[in-house]
Design a protein around this motif. Structure first.
Motif, mmCIF file in Angstrom:
data_model
loop_
_atom_site.group_PDB
_atom_site.id
_atom_site.type_symbol
_atom_site.label_atom_id
_atom_site.label_comp_id
_atom_site.label_asym_id
_atom_site.label_seq_id
_atom_site.Cartn_x
_atom_site.Cartn_y
_atom_site.Cartn_z
ATOM 1 N N PHE A 180 8.328 2.866 -7.199
ATOM 2 C CA PHE A 180 7.790 2.749 -8.561
ATOM 3 C C PHE A 180 8.399 3.761 -9.528
ATOM 4 C CE2 PHE A 180 4.471 0.395 -6.220
ATOM 5 C CZ PHE A 180 4.587 -0.807 -6.926
ATOM 6 N N ALA A 181 9.102 4.782 -8.995
ATOM 7 C CA ALA A 181 9.855 5.685 -9.885
ATOM 8 C C ALA A 181 11.050 4.957 -10.494
ATOM 9 C CB ALA A 181 10.315 6.914 -9.097
ATOM 10 N N ASN A 182 11.523 3.908 -9.804
ATOM 11 C CA ASN A 182 12.670 3.131 -10.306
ATOM 12 C C ASN A 182 12.527 1.701 -9.784
ATOM 13 O OD1 ASN A 182 15.104 2.363 -11.395
ATOM 14 N ND2 ASN A 182 16.336 3.255 -9.755
ATOM 15 N N PRO A 183 11.566 0.943 -10.343
ATOM 16 C CA PRO A 183 11.240 -0.367 -9.758
ATOM 17 C C PRO A 183 12.322 -1.423 -9.975
ATOM 18 C CG PRO A 183 9.943 0.027 -11.739
ATOM 19 C CD PRO A 183 10.708 1.284 -11.483
ATOM 20 N N THR B 120 26.155 -10.324 1.597
ATOM 21 C CA THR B 120 27.232 -11.276 1.897
ATOM 22 C C THR B 120 26.880 -12.164 3.086
ATOM 23 O OG1 THR B 120 28.241 -9.565 3.243
ATOM 24 C CG2 THR B 120 29.084 -9.809 1.007
ATOM 25 N N ASP B 121 27.538 -13.309 3.172
ATOM 26 C CA ASP B 121 27.353 -14.274 4.266
ATOM 27 C C ASP B 121 25.908 -14.765 4.372
ATOM 28 O OD1 ASP B 121 30.037 -13.891 4.953
ATOM 29 O OD2 ASP B 121 29.529 -12.245 6.308
ATOM 30 N N ASN B 122 25.185 -14.771 3.225
ATOM 31 C CA ASN B 122 23.799 -15.252 3.194
ATOM 32 C C ASN B 122 22.914 -14.543 4.224
ATOM 33 O OD1 ASN B 122 23.893 -16.994 1.076
ATOM 34 N ND2 ASN B 122 24.573 -18.731 2.312
ATOM 35 N N GLN B 123 23.149 -13.266 4.411
ATOM 36 C CA GLN B 123 22.294 -12.495 5.313
ATOM 37 C C GLN B 123 21.223 -11.786 4.495
ATOM 38 O OE1 GLN B 123 24.189 -10.724 9.012
ATOM 39 N NE2 GLN B 123 25.824 -10.420 7.534
ATOM 40 N N GLU B 124 19.991 -11.842 5.031
ATOM 41 C CA GLU B 124 18.893 -11.170 4.329
ATOM 42 C C GLU B 124 18.650 -9.805 4.963
ATOM 43 O OE1 GLU B 124 14.898 -12.648 2.221
ATOM 44 O OE2 GLU B 124 14.920 -12.984 4.382
ATOM 45 N N ILE B 125 18.383 -8.826 4.126
ATOM 46 C CA ILE B 125 18.083 -7.482 4.617
ATOM 47 C C ILE B 125 16.779 -7.017 3.990
ATOM 48 C CG2 ILE B 125 19.496 -6.334 2.843
ATOM 49 C CD1 ILE B 125 20.267 -4.286 5.033
ATOM 50 N N LEU B 126 15.989 -6.329 4.800
ATOM 51 C CA LEU B 126 14.676 -5.863 4.357
ATOM 52 C C LEU B 126 14.704 -4.344 4.297
ATOM 53 C CD1 LEU B 126 11.920 -7.332 3.846
ATOM 54 C CD2 LEU B 126 11.303 -6.696 6.177
ATOM 55 N N ALA B 127 14.194 -3.776 3.200
ATOM 56 C CA ALA B 127 14.069 -2.325 3.070
ATOM 57 C C ALA B 127 12.597 -1.988 2.870
ATOM 58 C CB ALA B 127 14.898 -1.820 1.899
ATOM 59 N N LEU B 128 12.096 -1.041 3.644
ATOM 60 C CA LEU B 128 10.717 -0.587 3.510
ATOM 61 C C LEU B 128 10.764 0.762 2.794
ATOM 62 C CD1 LEU B 128 8.058 -1.884 4.457
ATOM 63 C CD2 LEU B 128 8.112 -0.354 6.435
ATOM 64 N N ILE B 129 10.309 0.777 1.538
ATOM 65 C CA ILE B 129 10.505 1.937 0.672
ATOM 66 C C ILE B 129 9.152 2.567 0.342
ATOM 67 C CG2 ILE B 129 11.446 2.663 -1.576
ATOM 68 C CD1 ILE B 129 12.983 -0.164 -1.362
ATOM 69 N N PRO B 130 9.014 3.904 0.453
ATOM 70 C CA PRO B 130 7.751 4.544 0.055
ATOM 71 C C PRO B 130 7.369 4.128 -1.366
ATOM 72 C CG PRO B 130 9.209 6.131 1.121
ATOM 73 C CD PRO B 130 10.006 4.872 0.936
ATOM 74 N N GLY C 199 0.833 -1.206 0.000
ATOM 75 C CA GLY C 199 0.000 0.000 0.000
ATOM 76 C C GLY C 199 0.861 1.247 0.000
ATOM 77 N N THR C 200 1.114 1.803 1.187
ATOM 78 C CA THR C 200 1.919 3.029 1.247
ATOM 79 C C THR C 200 3.405 2.742 1.029
ATOM 80 O OG1 THR C 200 2.091 2.790 3.642
ATOM 81 C CG2 THR C 200 0.331 4.210 2.812
ATOM 82 N N HIS C 201 3.805 1.497 1.254
ATOM 83 C CA HIS C 201 5.213 1.114 1.117
ATOM 84 C C HIS C 201 5.364 -0.156 0.284
ATOM 85 C CE1 HIS C 201 5.526 3.851 4.538
ATOM 86 N NE2 HIS C 201 6.824 3.916 4.300
ATOM 87 N N VAL C 202 6.585 -0.351 -0.175
ATOM 88 C CA VAL C 202 6.971 -1.619 -0.790
ATOM 89 C C VAL C 202 8.049 -2.236 0.078
ATOM 90 C CG1 VAL C 202 8.055 -2.714 -2.785
ATOM 91 C CG2 VAL C 202 6.360 -0.900 -3.124
ATOM 92 N N SER C 203 7.867 -3.501 0.414
ATOM 93 C CA SER C 203 8.871 -4.224 1.194
ATOM 94 C C SER C 203 9.771 -4.973 0.208
ATOM 95 C CB SER C 203 8.159 -5.194 2.143
ATOM 96 O OG SER C 203 9.080 -6.074 2.708
ATOM 97 N N LEU C 204 11.061 -4.667 0.252
ATOM 98 C CA LEU C 204 12.028 -5.308 -0.664
ATOM 99 C C LEU C 204 13.029 -6.107 0.167
ATOM 100 C CD1 LEU C 204 13.858 -3.827 -3.706
ATOM 101 C CD2 LEU C 204 15.228 -4.726 -1.833
ATOM 102 N N SER C 205 13.164 -7.396 -0.148
ATOM 103 C CA SER C 205 14.153 -8.246 0.525
ATOM 104 C C SER C 205 15.334 -8.458 -0.415
ATOM 105 C CB SER C 205 13.571 -9.616 0.864
ATOM 106 O OG SER C 205 12.442 -9.473 1.685
ATOM 107 N N ALA C 206 16.537 -8.453 0.168
ATOM 108 C CA ALA C 206 17.741 -8.689 -0.638
ATOM 109 C C ALA C 206 18.705 -9.553 0.159
ATOM 110 C CB ALA C 206 18.395 -7.373 -1.013
#
Length: 326
Positions: free
Chosen positions: A302-305, A287-297, A277-284
């Motif tokens: 969508f300006a640069n998907p 290194t070292d097989n660590q996952e990081i989550l970014a919560l992006i407006p 809705g108001t945000h997009v949750s992006l997982s990436a």
């Protein structure tokens, strides 16, 4: 500590060989809303029930208003408990449900009904005094249970997952009502929940329990923004926990931004995208097989998907990198 406060002094609860609550210490402020938060089996409900007198204390003391109440029966403690299932008497009217504890004390009908009506006015149920519990909605039943607990004029109101049976919309409305009532009454509310959102919405102070001990306690914003341990950071949500060369750190998901891979960025591969809705949750994956989550407006994203598989750069300010002690 003022005399009005409730203090737990090395309070322990054992069930046979199992330690459910392990020598916890805490002082609840007399006019605050405190949430006991943690996963199932962490000891939060046992703690609440010991304060109420519905469970015995194996070791330690519960001190209220300067006196040790650990061995007093529930009715003599200065506390009142509101149960998860409301425990209303189906054959009694709303008015008589609320007045019930005064009837048990031998208060005459006119006086107890007058006090019960006062409580029903407080929870905005005056018009429903003659109804039976099964003629009420879930939210109305909850307010009857609240009025019944408050009629004893407790110094401390104990609430055991009181919102869990309500639908999401009503739950949010009742959170507002509980918070307003606590401020109006000026007494201590202690509320057990396993919902982080509920605790953050309601509490002045949050106690996070894990494995029978208090993992962290303090003002709600501090517990969320400055988790001390990996458990608290992950349980409260909204944080990444990363192992970096100089230790473990919590980084809020909304403090992480993304770009094309550049010098100075942490590089990773996008693994998942979720529109919220108001945000997009992006997982990436970095290194070292660590996952990081970014919560992006959503407008920024969508300006640069991006799509899963893309190589990206991840950035955060060092001031948003919070070192964990355990």
């Amino acid at each position: 500590m003022s005399n009005q406060d409730l203090e737990l002094v090395s309070v322990t609860k054992r069930y046979g060989a199992t330690v459910a609550v392990d020598a916890i210490n805490y002082c609840f402020k007399s006019d605050s809303y405190t949430c006991l938060l943690g996963p199932s089996g962490c000891g939060k409900s046992s703690t609440l029930r010991m304060i109420a007198g519905h469970e015995s204390v194996s070791d330690g003391s519960i001190v209220l208003d300067g006196r040790d109440v650990s061995h007093l029966p529930p009715a003599q403690r200065g506390t009142a408990m509101m149960f998860q299932n409301y425990a209303l008497f189906p054959h009694l009217s709303v008015l008589d449900n609320v007045a019930f504890s005064l009837k048990m004390k031998g208060v005459d009908t006119a006086k107890r009904h007058a006090e019960a009506r006062e409580m029903l006015e407080l929870v905005d149920l005056t018009d429903l005094a003659a109804r039976l519990p099964d003629q009420l909605s879930g939210g109305q039943q909850q307010r009857v249970a609240l009025a019944r607990a408050l009629i004893t004029r407790p110094q401390v109101l104990l609430l055991d997952e009181p919102l869990s049976a309500l639908d999401p919309f009503l739950r949010i409305r009742m959170r507002g009502e509980l918070r307003k009532l606590q401020k109006e009454l000026g007494i201590s509310f202690i509320h057990v929940t396993h919902g982080q959102d509920e605790a953050l919405a309601l509490a002045d102070d949050i106690i996070v329990m894990n494995n029978a001990v208090i993992e962290q306690a303090g003002p709600a914003r501090d517990v969320f923004n400055a988790p001390q341990t990996q458990f608290v950071a992950q349980f409260m949500g909204g944080h990444n926990v990363l192992a970096l060369p100089d230790g473990h750190f919590a980084i809020r998901t909304d403090a992480v931004s993304i770009s094309a891979p550049t010098d100075g960025a942490v590089e990773g591969n996008v693994t998942a995208i979720e529109y919220q809705g108001t945000h997009v949750s992006l997982s990436a994956m970095i290194t070292d097989n660590q996952e990081i989550l970014a919560l992006i407006p959503d407008s920024t994203f969508f300006a640069n998907p991006h799509t899963p598989g893309d190589r990206i750069g991840l950035h955060w300010d060092s001031k948003d990198q919070h070192k964990l002690t355990a």
